[in-house]
Design an enzyme around this catalytic site. Sequence first.
Site, PDB file in Angstrom:
ATOM      1  N   GLU A  12      -7.080  -7.996 -12.119  1.00  0.00           N
ATOM      2  CA  GLU A  12      -5.488  -8.510 -11.479  1.00  0.00           C
ATOM      3  C   GLU A  12      -5.573 -10.419 -12.067  1.00  0.00           C
ATOM      4  O   GLU A  12      -4.420 -11.277 -11.617  1.00  0.00           O
ATOM      5  CB  GLU A  12      -5.641  -9.321 -10.043  1.00  0.00           C
ATOM      6  N   GLY A  78      -0.754  -1.437  -1.196  1.00  0.00           N
ATOM      7  CA  GLY A  78       0.087  -0.037  -1.370  1.00  0.00           C
ATOM      8  C   GLY A  78       1.635   0.067  -0.332  1.00  0.00           C
ATOM      9  O   GLY A  78       0.996  -1.697  -0.207  1.00  0.00           O
ATOM     10  N   ILE A 152      -6.247   1.702   2.608  1.00  0.00           N
ATOM     11  CA  ILE A 152      -5.218   2.651   3.264  1.00  0.00           C
ATOM     12  C   ILE A 152      -4.540   3.840   2.884  1.00  0.00           C
ATOM     13  O   ILE A 152      -3.934   4.029   1.856  1.00  0.00           O
ATOM     14  CB  ILE A 152      -4.238   2.180   4.475  1.00  0.00           C
ATOM     15  N   MET A 173      -5.903  -6.351   1.366  1.00  0.00           N
ATOM     16  CA  MET A 173      -7.524  -6.728   2.015  1.00  0.00           C
ATOM     17  C   MET A 173      -8.106  -8.414   1.934  1.00  0.00           C
ATOM     18  O   MET A 173      -8.775  -8.104   2.685  1.00  0.00           O
ATOM     19  CB  MET A 173      -8.342  -5.643   1.610  1.00  0.00           C
ATOM     20  N   GLU A 174      -6.619  -8.897   1.179  1.00  0.00           N
ATOM     21  CA  GLU A 174      -7.080  -9.978   1.391  1.00  0.00           C
ATOM     22  C   GLU A 174      -6.253 -10.893   2.011  1.00  0.00           C
ATOM     23  O   GLU A 174      -7.149 -12.529   2.372  1.00  0.00           O
ATOM     24  CB  GLU A 174      -7.873 -10.851   0.307  1.00  0.00           C
ATOM     25  N   ASP A 197       0.183   1.449  -5.219  1.00  0.00           N
ATOM     26  CA  ASP A 197       0.333   2.933  -4.503  1.00  0.00           C
ATOM     27  C   ASP A 197       0.909   3.288  -3.310  1.00  0.00           C
ATOM     28  O   ASP A 197       1.793   2.342  -2.754  1.00  0.00           O
ATOM     29  CB  ASP A 197      -0.882   3.677  -3.912  1.00  0.00           C
TER      30      ASP A 197
END
Length: 234
Positions: A12, A78, A152, A173-174, A197
């Site tokens: 990233e 996501g 997830i 997640m961050e 996704d």
Amino acid sequence: MKVGIIAAMEEELTLLVDRLDNCEEVQLGHCKYYTGQINGVEVGLMRCGIGKVNAAIGTTLMIDKLKPKCLINTGVAGGFINEMNVGDIVISSSVRHHDADATAFGYELGQIPDMPSEFQADRRLVEMATKVNLKSKARIFEGPVFSGDSFIHTTEQVENILKNFPQIMAVEMEGASIAQTSHLFNIPFVLIRSISDKVRETKSADTYTQSMEESAKNSVQVVFEMVEQLKEGM
């Protein structure tokens, strides 16, 4: 004007590092930290690692070392809404934990005690990001982003989050930890996340693996354009 840019993973961040003039690299604990200039703007780039604790540590180190005027979190997420496609961009209007629960003490679900229930992204940064003209076919959305220490991908996870937070646009997640740390240090922030996704689809983990690197390019393009705008300050 100093701009702090944080990402969880090397994939990233690589495209940004490649564009740094006068690049210097330092290892700070588990984090990789780069300094230099992009288009004449002084920037710090931080690879913080995956998850909320790593993100909070990386953000704190970034603030201590660079003392930035604003923070941008870039990467992938996501997507929760059906209109989104892989590669589209979500700009955070707000950020919130989806896995915090102190409701026994009167707090809202997702609220850390003594913290706001959600963290508002800086409107000037949001407006800069949403006005970027992408070279790809990706579209830019603005909405609530939620964070937790789980990838997830199951129907049960998706249904549970939607039941509690029907307004959710994207999950990662961050971001909530980066937002919370920015709030504590009174630094403007925004999340720029490309959809890797669609969490409601089966095999979303496979889609993530296949598309993550390509999707990250779209969020990086938005960051480049924002840095150019930030030359003039906020």
